[in-house]
Design an enzyme around this catalytic site. Structure first.
Site, PDB file in Angstrom:
ATOM      1  N   SER A   1       0.372  12.932 -14.859  1.00 28.98           N
ATOM      2  CA  SER A   1      -0.731  12.988 -15.809  1.00 28.98           C
ATOM      3  C   SER A   1      -0.912  14.365 -16.606  1.00 28.98           C
ATOM      4  CB  SER A   1      -2.148  12.983 -15.008  1.00 28.98           C
ATOM      5  OG  SER A   1      -3.351  13.115 -15.762  1.00 28.98           O
TER       6      SER A   1
ATOM      7  N   ASP B   1       0.974  -1.187  -0.049  1.00 29.85           N
ATOM      8  CA  ASP B   1       0.183   0.014   0.068  1.00 29.85           C
ATOM      9  C   ASP B   1       0.834   1.143   0.069  1.00 29.85           C
ATOM     10  OD1 ASP B   1      -1.762   2.274   0.827  1.00 29.85           O
ATOM     11  OD2 ASP B   1      -2.839   1.041   1.917  1.00 29.85           O
TER      12      ASP B   1
ATOM     13  N   TYR C   1      -7.166  15.614  -7.764  1.00 29.87           N
ATOM     14  CA  TYR C   1      -6.406  14.695  -8.728  1.00 29.87           C
ATOM     15  C   TYR C   1      -5.426  15.549  -9.388  1.00 29.87           C
ATOM     16  CZ  TYR C   1      -5.422  11.305 -12.180  1.00 29.87           C
ATOM     17  OH  TYR C   1      -4.645  10.553 -13.206  1.00 29.87           O
TER      18      TYR C   1
ATOM     19  N   LYS D   1      -1.278  15.303  -8.835  1.00 28.16           N
ATOM     20  CA  LYS D   1      -0.444  15.050 -10.124  1.00 28.16           C
ATOM     21  C   LYS D   1       0.398  16.368 -10.605  1.00 28.16           C
ATOM     22  CE  LYS D   1      -1.785  10.972 -10.948  1.00 28.16           C
ATOM     23  NZ  LYS D   1      -0.922   9.862 -10.955  1.00 28.16           N
TER      24      LYS D   1
HETATM   25  P1  NAD Z   1      -6.320   1.714 -12.562  1.00 24.93           P
HETATM   26  O1  NAD Z   1      -7.296   2.412 -11.711  1.00 24.93           O
HETATM   27  O2  NAD Z   1      -6.785   0.931 -13.780  1.00 24.93           O
HETATM   28  O3  NAD Z   1      -5.181   0.883 -11.731  1.00 24.93           O
HETATM   29  C1  NAD Z   1      -4.726   1.510 -10.670  1.00 24.93           C
HETATM   30  C2  NAD Z   1      -3.886   0.713  -9.847  1.00 24.93           C
HETATM   31  O4  NAD Z   1      -3.391   0.947  -8.584  1.00 24.93           O
HETATM   32  C3  NAD Z   1      -4.955  -0.553  -9.255  1.00 24.93           C
HETATM   33  O5  NAD Z   1      -4.641  -1.794  -9.387  1.00 24.93           O
HETATM   34  C4  NAD Z   1      -5.161  -0.140  -7.745  1.00 24.93           C
HETATM   35  O6  NAD Z   1      -5.396  -1.360  -7.019  1.00 24.93           O
HETATM   36  C5  NAD Z   1      -3.732   0.461  -7.603  1.00 24.93           C
HETATM   37  N1  NAD Z   1      -4.006   1.168  -6.196  1.00 24.93           N
HETATM   38  C6  NAD Z   1      -4.767   2.011  -5.720  1.00 24.93           C
HETATM   39  N2  NAD Z   1      -4.550   2.460  -4.713  1.00 24.93           N
HETATM   40  C7  NAD Z   1      -3.316   2.011  -4.328  1.00 24.93           C
HETATM   41  C8  NAD Z   1      -2.512   2.122  -3.266  1.00 24.93           C
HETATM   42  N3  NAD Z   1      -2.731   2.941  -2.162  1.00 24.93           N
HETATM   43  N4  NAD Z   1      -1.557   1.381  -3.094  1.00 24.93           N
HETATM   44  C9  NAD Z   1      -1.023   0.510  -4.092  1.00 24.93           C
HETATM   45  N5  NAD Z   1      -1.769   0.320  -5.331  1.00 24.93           N
HETATM   46  C10 NAD Z   1      -2.975   1.045  -5.094  1.00 24.93           C
HETATM   47  O7  NAD Z   1      -5.497   3.118 -13.068  1.00 24.93           O
HETATM   48  P2  NAD Z   1      -4.579   3.405 -14.389  1.00 24.93           P
HETATM   49  O8  NAD Z   1      -5.370   3.968 -15.314  1.00 24.93           O
HETATM   50  O9  NAD Z   1      -3.873   2.229 -14.916  1.00 24.93           O
HETATM   51  O10 NAD Z   1      -3.680   4.520 -13.888  1.00 24.93           O
HETATM   52  C11 NAD Z   1      -2.340   4.259 -13.362  1.00 24.93           C
HETATM   53  C12 NAD Z   1      -1.695   5.543 -13.368  1.00 24.93           C
HETATM   54  O11 NAD Z   1      -1.933   6.406 -14.291  1.00 24.93           O
HETATM   55  C13 NAD Z   1      -2.314   6.417 -12.094  1.00 24.93           C
HETATM   56  O12 NAD Z   1      -1.369   7.122 -11.431  1.00 24.93           O
HETATM   57  C14 NAD Z   1      -3.049   7.378 -12.657  1.00 24.93           C
HETATM   58  O13 NAD Z   1      -3.518   8.510 -12.139  1.00 24.93           O
HETATM   59  C15 NAD Z   1      -2.324   7.672 -13.965  1.00 24.93           C
HETATM   60  N6  NAD Z   1      -3.008   8.291 -15.324  1.00 24.93           N
HETATM   61  C16 NAD Z   1      -4.140   7.390 -15.812  1.00 24.93           C
HETATM   62  C17 NAD Z   1      -4.611   7.939 -16.888  1.00 24.93           C
HETATM   63  C18 NAD Z   1      -5.570   7.349 -17.770  1.00 24.93           C
HETATM   64  O14 NAD Z   1      -6.218   7.599 -18.583  1.00 24.93           O
HETATM   65  N7  NAD Z   1      -5.768   5.892 -17.213  1.00 24.93           N
HETATM   66  C19 NAD Z   1      -4.412   9.257 -17.524  1.00 24.93           C
HETATM   67  C20 NAD Z   1      -3.376   9.994 -16.805  1.00 24.93           C
HETATM   68  C21 NAD Z   1      -2.743   9.457 -15.621  1.00 24.93           C
END
Ligand code: NAD
Length: 265
Positions: free
Chosen positions: A144, A59, A157, A161
């Site tokens: 992001s 975590d 958020y 970021k």
């Molecule tokens: P997702 O929600 O599909 O996956 C996120 C993962 O993080 C999950 O497996 C969740 O269990 C885990 N997680 C959450 N809280 C946690 C904690 N306290 N400790 C450990 N693990 C934890 O998200 P994603 O879309 O794959 O995003 C991954 C990263 O990319 C994030 O930081 C997100 O902000 C960033 N991001 C995503 C997008 C997008 O469009 N998907 C855009 C910009 C930035």
């Protein structure tokens, strides 16, 4: 095999972008610690990678877990080469209160920052300590496009970021000042098709039109794929990017390039 012999830790790797990064790192020859709070999916991802990966519950909000995890990796491998601080949340799930600057609750604000910002701070802190022995390494922070521009409906958020973007540069400069070859860079994705989007897209007949609506302002007119983000992470993790530190790389289908305003406007 651009990462052959390297040891990597990826947070939030049970699904989405983190999973894609873990898979790409393993395919390039690294040994990957797949970490997440989602133990079921995290374990399954690691298992599917065979001898190239192992699951570790982590975590990112817990300093004790960071210390224990990094110490265990050092004990086993004698080094940590790559850390990807990927775990992140929007904080929308289960919260009916909008996340705009006027209405967001202090509780939600703090909770989003606790995962997205405190988690990255702790990750960098313990990665620097773990990388001190070899004096080399690559820390990759997943920020992001929301860390570069304001997002009125996701203020917490966006703030978290933006702080990740800035902290990346402090870490990069600190490591350089210390004479370490530890690089730290941020990746700025936007609209990447992962489970994070599912609640907004839905699975009904509106899914296609919802998808089109979300990418209408994206010059490339489509969602990005997690594997496309993973390719950037591989480049930053590999020695080929040895002169890149404190940098930010956008992977957003062109959104941050600006609006396509006509010359007369
Ligand atoms: P997702 O929600 O599909 O996956 C996120 C993962 O993080 C999950 O497996 C969740 O269990 C885990 N997680 C959450 N809280 C946690 C904690 N306290 N400790 C450990 N693990 C934890 O998200 P994603 O879309 O794959 O995003 C991954 C990263 O990319 C994030 O930081 C997100 O902000 C960033 N991001 C995503 C997008 C997008 O469009 N998907 C855009 C910009 C930035």
């Amino acid at each position: 095999m651009r990462l052959e012999g390297k040891v990597a830790l990826v947070t939030g790797a049970a699904r989405g972008i983190g999973e894609a990064i873990a898979r790409a790192f393993a395919a390039e020859g690294a040994f990957v610690y797949v970490s997440d709070i989602d133990q079921g999916n995290g374990y399954a991802v690691a298992q599917s990678l065979g001898h190239s990966a192992s699951f570790v519950p982590l975590d990112v909000r817990s300093e004790i877990e960071w210390r224990e995890t990094t110490e265990a990796i050092i004990q086993k491998h004698g080094k940590l080469d790559i850390l990807v601080n990927n775990a992140g949340i929007t904080g929308f799930e289960g919260d009916d209160v909008p996340h705009d600057p006027e209405n967001a609750s202090l509780e939600a604000w703090r909770s989003v920052h606790e995962t997205n910002l405190d988690g990255v701070f702790l990750g960098c802190k313990y990665a620097i300590r773990a990388m001190r022995g070899s004096g080399t390494g690559s820390i990759i922070n997943i920020s992001s496009r929301s860390g570069i521009v304001g997002i009125p409906t996701a203020a917490a958020y966006a703030s978290s970021k933006a702080a990740v973007r800035n902290h990346t540069k402090s870490v990069a400069l600190y490591c350089a000042q210390q004479g370490m070859k530890v690089r730290c860079n941020s990746i700025h994705p936007a609209a990447i098709l992962t489970p994070m989007w599912e609640p907004m897209l839905g699975s009904g007949p509106d899914r296609e039109s919802n998808m089109a609506m979300f990418v209408q302002d994206t010059p490339l007119r489509r969602f990005g794929m997690p594997e496309e983000v993973a390719a950037v992470a591989v480049m930053l993790a590999a020695d080929e990017s040895s002169y890149i530190t404190g940098a930010e790389i956008n992977i957003d289908g062109g959104i941050l390039a600006g609006s396509a305003a006509a010359p007369s406007q």
